[in-house]
Design a protein around this motif. Structure first.
Motif, mmCIF file in Angstrom:
data_model
loop_
_atom_site.group_PDB
_atom_site.id
_atom_site.type_symbol
_atom_site.label_atom_id
_atom_site.label_comp_id
_atom_site.label_asym_id
_atom_site.label_seq_id
_atom_site.Cartn_x
_atom_site.Cartn_y
_atom_site.Cartn_z
ATOM 1 N N PRO A 174 0.831 -1.224 0.000
ATOM 2 C CA PRO A 174 0.000 0.000 0.000
ATOM 3 C C PRO A 174 0.861 1.269 0.000
ATOM 4 O O PRO A 174 1.797 1.387 0.789
ATOM 5 N N LEU A 175 0.549 2.162 -0.895
ATOM 6 C CA LEU A 175 1.262 3.438 -0.973
ATOM 7 C C LEU A 175 0.535 4.441 -0.077
ATOM 8 O O LEU A 175 -0.677 4.631 -0.206
ATOM 9 N N VAL A 176 1.287 5.033 0.850
ATOM 10 C CA VAL A 176 0.708 5.980 1.809
ATOM 11 C C VAL A 176 1.321 7.343 1.521
ATOM 12 O O VAL A 176 2.546 7.456 1.410
ATOM 13 N N VAL A 177 0.495 8.374 1.396
ATOM 14 C CA VAL A 177 1.049 9.668 0.990
ATOM 15 C C VAL A 177 0.619 10.801 1.913
ATOM 16 O O VAL A 177 -0.563 10.951 2.223
ATOM 17 N N ASP A 178 1.613 11.579 2.319
ATOM 18 C CA ASP A 178 1.361 12.845 3.006
ATOM 19 C C ASP A 178 1.138 13.891 1.912
ATOM 20 O O ASP A 178 2.069 14.294 1.226
ATOM 21 N N MET A 179 -0.118 14.318 1.753
ATOM 22 C CA MET A 179 -0.463 15.262 0.690
ATOM 23 C C MET A 179 -0.790 16.633 1.271
ATOM 24 O O MET A 179 -1.502 17.440 0.652
ATOM 25 N N THR A 180 -0.277 16.896 2.481
ATOM 26 C CA THR A 180 -0.687 18.096 3.204
ATOM 27 C C THR A 180 -0.565 19.374 2.380
ATOM 28 O O THR A 180 -1.459 20.206 2.396
ATOM 29 N N SER A 181 0.542 19.533 1.650
ATOM 30 C CA SER A 181 0.695 20.841 1.009
ATOM 31 C C SER A 181 0.240 20.894 -0.443
ATOM 32 O O SER A 181 0.187 21.980 -1.016
ATOM 33 N N ASP A 182 -0.108 19.752 -1.058
ATOM 34 C CA ASP A 182 -0.658 19.898 -2.424
ATOM 35 C C ASP A 182 -1.999 19.182 -2.595
ATOM 36 O O ASP A 182 -2.427 18.912 -3.723
ATOM 37 N N PHE A 183 -2.670 18.966 -1.475
ATOM 38 C CA PHE A 183 -3.985 18.335 -1.525
ATOM 39 C C PHE A 183 -4.947 19.208 -2.336
ATOM 40 O O PHE A 183 -5.042 20.421 -2.119
ATOM 41 N N LEU A 184 -5.632 18.595 -3.260
ATOM 42 C CA LEU A 184 -6.622 19.286 -4.099
ATOM 43 C C LEU A 184 -6.042 20.420 -4.942
ATOM 44 O O LEU A 184 -6.748 21.343 -5.340
ATOM 45 N N THR A 185 -4.732 20.346 -5.188
ATOM 46 C CA THR A 185 -4.151 21.312 -6.127
ATOM 47 C C THR A 185 -3.989 20.665 -7.505
ATOM 48 O O THR A 185 -3.530 21.301 -8.446
ATOM 49 N N ARG A 186 -4.366 19.375 -7.600
ATOM 50 C CA ARG A 186 -4.292 18.664 -8.885
ATOM 51 C C ARG A 186 -5.062 17.345 -8.728
ATOM 52 O O ARG A 186 -5.246 16.862 -7.605
ATOM 53 N N PRO A 187 -5.491 16.762 -9.845
ATOM 54 C CA PRO A 187 -6.114 15.437 -9.740
ATOM 55 C C PRO A 187 -5.039 14.404 -9.379
ATOM 56 O O PRO A 187 -3.877 14.573 -9.760
ATOM 57 N N VAL A 188 -5.413 13.370 -8.632
ATOM 58 C CA VAL A 188 -4.456 12.294 -8.312
ATOM 59 C C VAL A 188 -5.154 10.941 -8.494
ATOM 60 O O VAL A 188 -6.368 10.852 -8.303
ATOM 61 N N PRO A 189 -4.386 9.910 -8.853
ATOM 62 C CA PRO A 189 -5.013 8.588 -9.030
ATOM 63 C C PRO A 189 -5.231 7.930 -7.666
ATOM 64 O O PRO A 189 -4.398 7.147 -7.196
ATOM 65 N N VAL A 190 -6.351 8.225 -7.025
ATOM 66 C CA VAL A 190 -6.612 7.759 -5.647
ATOM 67 C C VAL A 190 -6.470 6.243 -5.539
ATOM 68 O O VAL A 190 -5.966 5.722 -4.542
ATOM 69 N N GLU A 191 -6.865 5.525 -6.598
ATOM 70 C CA GLU A 191 -6.853 4.055 -6.527
ATOM 71 C C GLU A 191 -5.428 3.491 -6.401
ATOM 72 O O GLU A 191 -5.245 2.326 -6.086
ATOM 73 N N ARG A 192 -4.402 4.328 -6.621
ATOM 74 C CA ARG A 192 -3.018 3.862 -6.432
ATOM 75 C C ARG A 192 -2.604 3.846 -4.962
ATOM 76 O O ARG A 192 -1.560 3.306 -4.594
ATOM 77 N N PHE A 193 -3.394 4.508 -4.104
ATOM 78 C CA PHE A 193 -2.968 4.714 -2.711
ATOM 79 C C PHE A 193 -3.747 3.847 -1.734
ATOM 80 O O PHE A 193 -4.926 3.552 -1.947
ATOM 81 N N GLY A 194 -3.047 3.474 -0.649
ATOM 82 C CA GLY A 194 -3.729 2.827 0.468
ATOM 83 C C GLY A 194 -4.300 3.891 1.379
ATOM 84 O O GLY A 194 -5.426 3.791 1.858
ATOM 85 N N VAL A 195 -3.488 4.930 1.632
ATOM 86 C CA VAL A 195 -3.917 6.039 2.489
ATOM 87 C C VAL A 195 -3.419 7.360 1.894
ATOM 88 O O VAL A 195 -2.262 7.451 1.462
ATOM 89 N N ILE A 196 -4.300 8.356 1.887
ATOM 90 C CA ILE A 196 -3.916 9.740 1.567
ATOM 91 C C ILE A 196 -4.273 10.547 2.799
ATOM 92 O O ILE A 196 -5.374 10.415 3.328
ATOM 93 N N TYR A 197 -3.342 11.375 3.280
ATOM 94 C CA TYR A 197 -3.722 12.238 4.407
ATOM 95 C C TYR A 197 -3.208 13.647 4.179
ATOM 96 O O TYR A 197 -2.196 13.858 3.505
ATOM 97 N N ALA A 198 -3.963 14.621 4.733
ATOM 98 C CA ALA A 198 -3.590 16.026 4.527
ATOM 99 C C ALA A 198 -4.216 16.898 5.610
ATOM 100 O O ALA A 198 -5.426 16.821 5.845
ATOM 101 N N SER A 199 -3.401 17.719 6.237
ATOM 102 C CA SER A 199 -3.936 18.776 7.101
ATOM 103 C C SER A 199 -4.589 19.813 6.193
ATOM 104 O O SER A 199 -4.175 19.992 5.049
ATOM 105 N N THR A 200 -5.568 20.536 6.740
ATOM 106 C CA THR A 200 -6.364 21.400 5.856
ATOM 107 C C THR A 200 -5.917 22.864 5.799
ATOM 108 O O THR A 200 -6.471 23.638 5.017
ATOM 109 N N GLN A 201 -4.917 23.243 6.627
ATOM 110 C CA GLN A 201 -4.652 24.681 6.779
ATOM 111 C C GLN A 201 -3.895 25.317 5.602
ATOM 112 O O GLN A 201 -3.511 26.470 5.673
ATOM 113 N N LYS A 202 -3.719 24.550 4.502
ATOM 114 C CA LYS A 202 -2.994 25.136 3.372
ATOM 115 C C LYS A 202 -3.924 25.362 2.172
ATOM 116 O O LYS A 202 -4.086 26.477 1.712
ATOM 117 N N ASN A 203 -4.541 24.279 1.711
ATOM 118 C CA ASN A 203 -5.398 24.401 0.525
ATOM 119 C C ASN A 203 -6.876 24.249 0.813
ATOM 120 O O ASN A 203 -7.706 24.400 -0.070
#
Ligand SMILES: Cc1ncc(COP(=O)(O)O)c(C=O)c1O
Length: 366
Positions: A174-203
Motif C-alpha cells: 500500500p502506498l501511503v502519501v502525506d499530501m498536506t501541502s498539495d492536496f486538491l491542487t491537482r487530480p491524483v489517481p486515488v486508486e493507487r494509494f492505500g492512504v492519503i492524508y492532509a492537514s487542511t490549513q494550506k489548501n
C-alpha cells in the motif's frame, strides 16, 4: 519606513500555513458566524450531533469524493492532531506487530514522518535526497523497496524544500502519501494509494483538521495502546463522530470545497498552480540576483523556494517585501532563503505583484 516600491496594490500572504483564504469564503464565514443556515445559531454553536451538522459532514464527504474521484471502497475520515499526529498513527493503525514500513526521504517533512514512524516500527529508507541537500527527488527506479513492508510512505510535496512528485508509481505494497501541502491542487489517481492524508490549513481552509482517505481493506481493529479516537477503524465505523470533530474547521473546509468546485475542480486548480509557479520560476531563472537550486523536473508548483546570490540581502528583501504587503516570504528555518507558498487561494495577481517587486528590488540591489 514605507514601501519603496510604488506599484503595490493588494496584500498577499505567502505563508506556508495557515495560508490565505479566498475573500468570498472569508465574507461568508463573517456572515455565518452569527447565523448559520438560518438556524439562529452561530456555526460555532452547532452541536456536532445535530441533523444540520451531520448534513454538512455528509456534503463534505460527497464533495471530496466528487472532486478527487474517490472510489467507493475508500473511507474519508475527519481527524484531529494534524498530519504530525498521522506520522505516528500510520504505523499504529496499519502495521502488524514487528512489521516494518518503507519511507522515501525526500526532505524536511518526510524526515519528520520517518523519525516519528521509527518510534513505533522498523523503518526502511528506500532512497534519500540528503546527498543532494534535498534539491532533487530520488527517481522511483532507485527506490530499494522491501516486498514485506506494511506500506510505503511518500510525501507528495515537500513544503520546506520545494519539491513535488510528478508521478505516483503502482507498488505491490500500500502506498501511503502525506499530501498536506498539495492536496486538491491537482487530480491524483486515488486508486493507487492505500492512504492519503492532509492537514487542511494550506489548501482547504483552517488549522485543526486532517483529512484521511483510507482503503477499506486496511482498516483493522485498534491495537492495544491506540486511543480509540485515533483508530481509523473506529472513526470509519462512527463516521468521524466517535468524539467531537473540529466543527468550525470542518465547516471552513466545506466552504473551500464548494469554492474549488465552483471554479471547475482539481484540474482547474492544477492549471492555476502551474500558471502561478511558472510565472515565478521563469522570472527567477532569468535573473542574476535570484536562483532556485531545485532540479527543474522536481520543482514544486506550490512552494517556490529560492535564494539571493548575495545572502546578506535576504533580510533586506524580506523586510521590504513585508512593507509592501507581500508577507511571510521567509524560507523554512532548515533551508533559509525565500519561500513563496502559492496555495489554491493565491490569485495570479499576487504572484505578478511579487515578481514586479522582485524586479524592482533587483534593479536597486542587483
Ligand atoms: C508536507 C507536510 N506534512 C506535514 C505537515 C505538518 O502538519 P501539521 O502541522 O498539521 O501537523 C506539514 C506542515 O507544514 C507539511 O507541510
Amino acid at each position: 519606513m514605507a514601501c519603496i516600491y510604488s506599484e503595490q496594490s493588494g496584500h498577499y500572504n505567502f505563508a506556508a500555513g495557515p495560508a490565505m483564504l479566498p475573500t468570498d469564503v472569508l465574507a461568508q464565514i463573517r456572515e455565518e458566524i452569527q447565523d448559520w443556515r438560518g438556524s439562529g445559531l452561530s456555526i460555532l454553536e452547532q452541536p456536532f450531533t445535530s441533523s444540520a451538522f451531520k448534513q454538512l459532514m455528509a456534503e463534505t464527504d460527497a464533495d471530496l469524493r466528487a472532486l478527487l474521484e474517490i472510489p467507493s471502497n475508500y473511507r474519508v475520515l475527519f481527524m484531529q492532531g494534524g498530519a504530525s499526529a498521522q506520522f505516528g498513527l500510520l504505523p499504529l493503525n496499519l502495521l502488524r506487530p514487528g512489521q516494518g514500513a518503507d519511507y522515501l526521504e525526500s526532505g524536511h517533512w518526510a524526515r519528520k514522518a520517518i523519525a516519528e514512524g521509527r518510534r513505533h516500527a522498523p523503518v526502511n529508507v528506500i532512497a534519500s535526497g540528503a546527498d543532494q541537500d534535498f534539491t532533487a527527488l530520488p527517481s522511483p527506479a532507485h527506490w530499494r523497496l522491501d516486498p514485506l513492508a506494511g506500506y510505503c510512505h511518500i510525501t507528495s510535496n515537500e513544503t520546506a524544500n520545494g519539491l513535488q512528485l510528478q508521478e505516483f508509481p503502482a507498488l505491490p505494497v500500500p502506498l501511503v502519501v502525506d499530501m498536506t501541502s498539495d492536496f486538491l491542487t491537482r487530480p491524483v489517481p486515488v486508486e493507487r494509494f492505500g492512504v492519503i492524508y492532509a492537514s487542511t490549513q494550506k489548501n482547504l481552509g483552517a488549522a485543526g483538521l486532517c483529512v484521511v482517505i483510507v482503503r477499506d481493506d486496511l482498516l483493522q481493529a485498534p491495537p492495544a495502546g491506540l486511543p480509540a479516537a485515533f483508530s481509523y477503524a473506529v472513526q470509519a465505523e462512527q463516521q468521524s463522530r466517535f468524539n467531537t470533530p473540529p466543527t468550525f474547521t470542518l465547516y471552513v473546509a466545506a466552504l473551500m470545497l464548494r469554492w474549488i468546485k465552483q471554479r471547475g475542480g482539481a484540474e482547474t486548480m492544477a492549471t492555476a498552480a502551474r500558471q502561478r509557479s511558472a510565472l515565478l520560476y521563469r522570472y527567477i531563472d532569468g535573473s542574476d540576483l535570484y536562483h532556485c537550486p531545485q532540479k527543474i523536473q522536481d520543482r514544486s508548483s506550490i512552494n517556490v523556494c529560492f535564494q539571493l546570490a548575495d545572502a546578506g540581502l535576504t533580510e533586506i528583501f524580506l523586510d521590504q517585501a513585508e512593507l509592501c504587503d507581500l508577507t511571510h516570504l521567509r524560507g523554512h528555518a532548515a533551508f533559509g532563503g525565500v519561500r513563496a507558498s502559492l496555495y489554491n487561494a493565491m490569485p495570479v495577481s499576487g504572484v505578478q505583484q511579487l515578481v514586479d517587486f522582485m524586479a524592482d528590488f533587483e534593479q536597486r540591489h542587483g
